[in-house]
Design a protein around this motif. Structure first.
Motif, PDB file in Angstrom:
ATOM      1  N   LYS A 255     -32.006  41.995 133.824  1.00  0.00           N
ATOM      2  CA  LYS A 255     -32.364  43.392 134.060  1.00  0.00           C
ATOM      3  C   LYS A 255     -33.777  43.607 133.549  1.00  0.00           C
ATOM      4  CE  LYS A 255     -28.296  44.678 135.546  1.00  0.00           C
ATOM      5  NZ  LYS A 255     -28.082  45.160 136.880  1.00  0.00           N
ATOM      6  N   ILE A 256     -34.325  44.768 133.842  1.00  0.00           N
ATOM      7  CA  ILE A 256     -35.642  45.154 133.358  1.00  0.00           C
ATOM      8  C   ILE A 256     -35.484  46.428 132.542  1.00  0.00           C
ATOM      9  CG2 ILE A 256     -37.932  46.002 134.038  1.00  0.00           C
ATOM     10  CD1 ILE A 256     -37.618  43.056 134.630  1.00  0.00           C
ATOM     11  N   LYS A 257     -36.124  46.461 131.371  1.00  0.00           N
ATOM     12  CA  LYS A 257     -36.121  47.684 130.553  1.00  0.00           C
ATOM     13  C   LYS A 257     -37.512  48.296 130.613  1.00  0.00           C
ATOM     14  CE  LYS A 257     -35.676  47.370 126.050  1.00  0.00           C
ATOM     15  NZ  LYS A 257     -35.128  47.344 124.673  1.00  0.00           N
ATOM     16  N   VAL A 258     -37.571  49.554 131.053  1.00  0.00           N
ATOM     17  CA  VAL A 258     -38.817  50.302 131.122  1.00  0.00           C
ATOM     18  C   VAL A 258     -38.756  51.376 130.042  1.00  0.00           C
ATOM     19  CG1 VAL A 258     -40.305  51.749 132.560  1.00  0.00           C
ATOM     20  CG2 VAL A 258     -38.989  49.901 133.610  1.00  0.00           C
ATOM     21  N   GLU A 259     -39.753  51.388 129.150  1.00  0.00           N
ATOM     22  CA  GLU A 259     -39.799  52.364 128.071  1.00  0.00           C
ATOM     23  C   GLU A 259     -41.029  53.248 128.237  1.00  0.00           C
ATOM     24  OE1 GLU A 259     -38.266  50.335 124.160  1.00  0.00           O
ATOM     25  OE2 GLU A 259     -39.436  48.889 125.351  1.00  0.00           O
ATOM     26  N   ILE A 260     -40.811  54.567 128.142  1.00  0.00           N
ATOM     27  CA  ILE A 260     -41.886  55.543 128.316  1.00  0.00           C
ATOM     28  C   ILE A 260     -41.737  56.603 127.232  1.00  0.00           C
ATOM     29  CG2 ILE A 260     -42.949  57.185 129.911  1.00  0.00           C
ATOM     30  CD1 ILE A 260     -41.262  55.761 132.134  1.00  0.00           C
ATOM     31  N   ILE A 261     -42.848  56.999 126.619  1.00  0.00           N
ATOM     32  CA  ILE A 261     -42.854  58.112 125.667  1.00  0.00           C
ATOM     33  C   ILE A 261     -43.553  59.286 126.358  1.00  0.00           C
ATOM     34  CG2 ILE A 261     -43.518  58.905 123.372  1.00  0.00           C
ATOM     35  CD1 ILE A 261     -41.652  56.479 123.308  1.00  0.00           C
TER      36      ILE A 261
ATOM     37  N   ASN B 198     -42.886  60.832 115.960  1.00  0.00           N
ATOM     38  CA  ASN B 198     -44.340  60.857 115.975  1.00  0.00           C
ATOM     39  C   ASN B 198     -44.863  59.650 116.735  1.00  0.00           C
ATOM     40  OD1 ASN B 198     -46.931  61.734 115.473  1.00  0.00           O
ATOM     41  ND2 ASN B 198     -46.913  61.273 113.285  1.00  0.00           N
ATOM     42  N   ALA B 199     -46.092  59.756 117.206  1.00  0.00           N
ATOM     43  CA  ALA B 199     -46.807  58.640 117.829  1.00  0.00           C
ATOM     44  C   ALA B 199     -48.220  58.651 117.267  1.00  0.00           C
ATOM     45  CB  ALA B 199     -46.834  58.790 119.342  1.00  0.00           C
ATOM     46  N   ILE B 200     -48.757  57.482 117.005  1.00  0.00           N
ATOM     47  CA  ILE B 200     -50.110  57.382 116.449  1.00  0.00           C
ATOM     48  C   ILE B 200     -50.896  56.366 117.260  1.00  0.00           C
ATOM     49  CG2 ILE B 200     -51.474  56.773 114.407  1.00  0.00           C
ATOM     50  CD1 ILE B 200     -48.869  57.503 112.792  1.00  0.00           C
ATOM     51  N   ARG B 201     -52.043  56.780 117.745  1.00  0.00           N
ATOM     52  CA  ARG B 201     -52.937  55.859 118.452  1.00  0.00           C
ATOM     53  C   ARG B 201     -53.728  55.100 117.403  1.00  0.00           C
ATOM     54  NH1 ARG B 201     -55.776  58.743 122.741  1.00  0.00           N
ATOM     55  NH2 ARG B 201     -53.923  58.146 123.914  1.00  0.00           N
ATOM     56  N   ILE B 202     -53.573  53.802 117.381  1.00  0.00           N
ATOM     57  CA  ILE B 202     -54.194  52.969 116.347  1.00  0.00           C
ATOM     58  C   ILE B 202     -55.715  53.058 116.401  1.00  0.00           C
ATOM     59  CG2 ILE B 202     -54.518  50.580 115.574  1.00  0.00           C
ATOM     60  CD1 ILE B 202     -51.590  50.089 116.441  1.00  0.00           C
ATOM     61  N   ARG B 203     -56.285  53.024 117.594  1.00  0.00           N
ATOM     62  CA  ARG B 203     -57.741  52.994 117.740  1.00  0.00           C
ATOM     63  C   ARG B 203     -58.425  54.214 117.127  1.00  0.00           C
ATOM     64  NH1 ARG B 203     -60.851  55.270 121.705  1.00  0.00           N
ATOM     65  NH2 ARG B 203     -59.010  55.619 122.988  1.00  0.00           N
ATOM     66  N   THR B 204     -57.867  55.415 117.338  1.00  0.00           N
ATOM     67  CA  THR B 204     -58.533  56.645 116.905  1.00  0.00           C
ATOM     68  C   THR B 204     -57.843  57.350 115.744  1.00  0.00           C
ATOM     69  OG1 THR B 204     -57.271  57.990 118.458  1.00  0.00           O
ATOM     70  CG2 THR B 204     -59.374  57.066 119.236  1.00  0.00           C
ATOM     71  N   GLY B 205     -56.591  56.993 115.498  1.00  0.00           N
ATOM     72  CA  GLY B 205     -55.844  57.674 114.453  1.00  0.00           C
ATOM     73  C   GLY B 205     -55.200  58.970 114.912  1.00  0.00           C
TER      74      GLY B 205
ATOM     75  N   SER C 183     -52.584  61.552 116.407  1.00  0.00           N
ATOM     76  CA  SER C 183     -51.126  61.506 116.295  1.00  0.00           C
ATOM     77  C   SER C 183     -50.505  62.631 117.118  1.00  0.00           C
ATOM     78  CB  SER C 183     -50.696  61.617 114.835  1.00  0.00           C
ATOM     79  OG  SER C 183     -51.060  62.869 114.308  1.00  0.00           O
ATOM     80  N   GLY C 184     -49.182  62.545 117.280  1.00  0.00           N
ATOM     81  CA  GLY C 184     -48.455  63.543 118.061  1.00  0.00           C
ATOM     82  C   GLY C 184     -48.777  63.446 119.543  1.00  0.00           C
ATOM     83  N   ASP C 185     -48.768  64.587 120.231  1.00  0.00           N
ATOM     84  CA  ASP C 185     -49.025  64.616 121.676  1.00  0.00           C
ATOM     85  C   ASP C 185     -50.410  64.074 122.034  1.00  0.00           C
ATOM     86  OD1 ASP C 185     -46.534  65.651 122.177  1.00  0.00           O
ATOM     87  OD2 ASP C 185     -47.216  67.720 122.482  1.00  0.00           O
ATOM     88  N   GLU C 186     -51.390  64.245 121.145  1.00  0.00           N
ATOM     89  CA  GLU C 186     -52.741  63.743 121.423  1.00  0.00           C
ATOM     90  C   GLU C 186     -52.777  62.229 121.534  1.00  0.00           C
ATOM     91  OE1 GLU C 186     -52.316  65.938 118.623  1.00  0.00           O
ATOM     92  OE2 GLU C 186     -52.615  67.580 120.041  1.00  0.00           O
ATOM     93  N   ALA C 187     -51.829  61.549 120.893  1.00  0.00           N
ATOM     94  CA  ALA C 187     -51.793  60.091 120.940  1.00  0.00           C
ATOM     95  C   ALA C 187     -51.229  59.570 122.257  1.00  0.00           C
ATOM     96  CB  ALA C 187     -50.947  59.543 119.780  1.00  0.00           C
ATOM     97  N   LEU C 188     -50.575  60.434 123.002  1.00  0.00           N
ATOM     98  CA  LEU C 188     -50.006  59.996 124.272  1.00  0.00           C
ATOM     99  C   LEU C 188     -51.093  59.947 125.320  1.00  0.00           C
ATOM    100  CD1 LEU C 188     -46.687  62.021 124.279  1.00  0.00           C
ATOM    101  CD2 LEU C 188     -47.073  59.684 123.517  1.00  0.00           C
TER     102      LEU C 188
END
Length: 112
Positions: free
Chosen positions: A58-64, A98-105, A107-112
């Motif tokens: 099977k294939i697992k697709v993950e999306i935030i 929470n979500a954090i973009r590693i490159r810029t720091g 977090s939250g919706d802005e990291a998406l």
């Protein structure tokens, strides 16, 4: 934020990716997995001997996503991945703290 985890048939991956791309979903994680459910595997023959494969590919697709897009994306995946046969897969929805973009720091919706 929510995490959508869709387990689908491998043959439906390209169609689902294309539909998500057209909807505007650019980020996803795709993993090859093995599993079983009501489909219960299949019987193969090798050198005249039958054997059962209980775990099927099977294939697992993950999306935030932001909460307000979840219902539309789930419906899109269902419409695209459905064949009407046993083994079409499942969709799971989880809360994401929470979500954090590693490159810029960011977090939250802005990291998406």
């Amino acid at each position: 934020m929510k995490k959508i985890e869709a387990i689908i048939r491998p043959s439906k991956l390209e169609q689902v990716k294309q539909a998500l791309d057209e909807y505007g979903i650019k980020g996803m994680t795709v993993t090859q997995v093995m599993g079983c459910g009501k489909q219960k595997g299949r019987v193969n023959v090798y050198r005249g001997q039958e054997y059962t494969i209980n775990l099927l590919p099977k294939i697992k697709v993950e999306i935030i996503l932001r909460d307000n897009r979840v219902d539309e994306v789930v419906e899109l995946i269902i419409e695209t991945a459905r064949t009407g046969e046993v083994g079409d897969g499942k969709i799971f929805i989880y809360p994401v703290e929470n979500a954090i973009r590693i490159r810029t720091g960011e977090s939250g919706d802005e990291a998406l």
